[in-house]
Design an enzyme around this catalytic site. Sequence first.
Site, mmCIF file in Angstrom:
data_model
loop_
_atom_site.group_PDB
_atom_site.id
_atom_site.type_symbol
_atom_site.label_atom_id
_atom_site.label_comp_id
_atom_site.label_asym_id
_atom_site.label_seq_id
_atom_site.Cartn_x
_atom_site.Cartn_y
_atom_site.Cartn_z
ATOM 1 N N GLU A 45 -5.070 -4.985 10.713
ATOM 2 C CA GLU A 45 -4.072 -3.933 10.877
ATOM 3 C C GLU A 45 -4.320 -3.215 12.201
ATOM 4 O OE1 GLU A 45 -2.298 -2.672 6.815
ATOM 5 O OE2 GLU A 45 -3.935 -1.335 7.294
ATOM 6 N N HIS A 50 -9.467 1.107 5.236
ATOM 7 C CA HIS A 50 -8.189 1.320 5.917
ATOM 8 C C HIS A 50 -8.416 2.278 7.089
ATOM 9 C CE1 HIS A 50 -4.082 2.487 6.721
ATOM 10 N NE2 HIS A 50 -3.700 1.421 6.037
ATOM 11 N N ASN A 82 0.862 -1.184 0.000
ATOM 12 C CA ASN A 82 0.000 0.000 0.000
ATOM 13 C C ASN A 82 0.898 1.233 0.000
ATOM 14 O OD1 ASN A 82 -1.807 2.043 0.474
ATOM 15 N ND2 ASN A 82 -2.424 1.350 2.519
ATOM 16 N N GLU A 116 -6.815 4.696 8.122
ATOM 17 C CA GLU A 116 -6.612 6.120 7.799
ATOM 18 C C GLU A 116 -7.859 6.704 7.153
ATOM 19 O OE1 GLU A 116 -3.045 5.432 5.569
ATOM 20 O OE2 GLU A 116 -2.005 4.887 7.414
ATOM 21 N N GLY A 166 2.664 2.454 10.787
ATOM 22 C CA GLY A 166 3.583 3.578 10.623
ATOM 23 C C GLY A 166 4.320 3.959 11.893
ATOM 24 N N SER A 223 3.659 -1.962 10.385
ATOM 25 C CA SER A 223 5.112 -2.018 10.593
ATOM 26 C C SER A 223 5.703 -3.379 10.251
ATOM 27 C CB SER A 223 5.472 -1.611 12.030
ATOM 28 O OG SER A 223 5.129 -0.259 12.242
ATOM 29 N N LYS A 230 0.087 4.228 -0.244
ATOM 30 C CA LYS A 230 -0.578 5.411 0.341
ATOM 31 C C LYS A 230 -0.330 6.635 -0.571
ATOM 32 C CE LYS A 230 -0.233 3.185 4.786
ATOM 33 N NZ LYS A 230 -0.105 3.269 6.243
HETATM 34 P P1 13P Z 1 3.128 0.492 7.661
HETATM 35 O O1 13P Z 1 3.651 -0.793 7.076
HETATM 36 O O2 13P Z 1 3.838 1.710 7.160
HETATM 37 O O3 13P Z 1 3.037 0.412 9.148
HETATM 38 O O4 13P Z 1 1.618 0.631 7.133
HETATM 39 C C1 13P Z 1 0.775 -0.454 7.205
HETATM 40 C C2 13P Z 1 -0.466 -0.124 6.470
HETATM 41 O O5 13P Z 1 -1.216 0.736 6.856
HETATM 42 C C3 13P Z 1 -0.723 -0.862 5.234
HETATM 43 O O6 13P Z 1 -2.003 -0.610 4.766
#
Ligand code: 13P
Length: 253
Positions: free
Chosen positions: A169, A97, A9, A99, A175, A215, A11
């Site tokens: 997740e 997601h 992803n 976010e 992150g 992560s 983003k």
């Molecule tokens: P990170 O791997 O940067 O923690 O993000 C995970 C994520 O949100 C994948 O959709």
Amino acid sequence: MRKQIVAGNWKMNKTFEEADELLFELAEGIEPIELENVEVVICPPALYLEMSTDVGLENGFSVGAQNCSNKEGGAYTGEISAEMLKSLDVDYCIVGHSERRKYFKETAQELAEKVNLLLDNDITPIFCCGEVIEERDQNIHFQVVQKQIENSLFHLTDDEMANVVIAYEPVWAIGTGRTATSDQAQEMHAFIRQILKGKYGNELAEGLSVIYGGSCNAQNARELFAQPDVDGGLIGGASLNAADFLTIIKSVK
Ligand code: 13P
């Protein structure tokens, strides 16, 4: 054996030139890897979907969108429909997601509508669920994840549900560099499979891919993926670097 999936992803990262370069590096690196039971999915920003599907079709990876509209089409300025994604050979789409739930206030009902439209267009939803740290501290993380799944997916028929991928997740791991331990991941993935079993039966639940995100990186992927109910990963930061992402792909059991 369940399909193992490693999805990147991206983003809201990468300019056009950077995306082009990363796709090229990925294409070169993925080609020689034995991908027998692993599906690699690249989820770039929507602007780069077309060039990604072109590269993916030639180099053995699939392409996913990061989001789609909960409307079928029409006067919804700025939105992208599931039908449009399908017309670009997009095979997957991330839904819900954390976010998007947090910053764009997406509701369980809207997520259910997106899942329906994606399935109508033969696109596999990668449905995200996961608790925030306060919920884990209060020991209500299982209930939280159960509700997220029930509220946006449990209206589906057996045939529809069989075409969904679930991504666990934990929000506190996204992150932050603080990944869930492999035991924490396994425990939640087994729980998710258990609730799917209760609603859809053993065979369907055993066949569904449940992937881990938060992560996950080149160092910890192997241990996470080794867990019996972890069927690959949804990778954020580490998917922006070709070498790291390729190492993660090679970490699949
Ligand atoms: P990170 O791997 O940067 O923690 O993000 C995970 C994520 O949100 C994948 O959709």
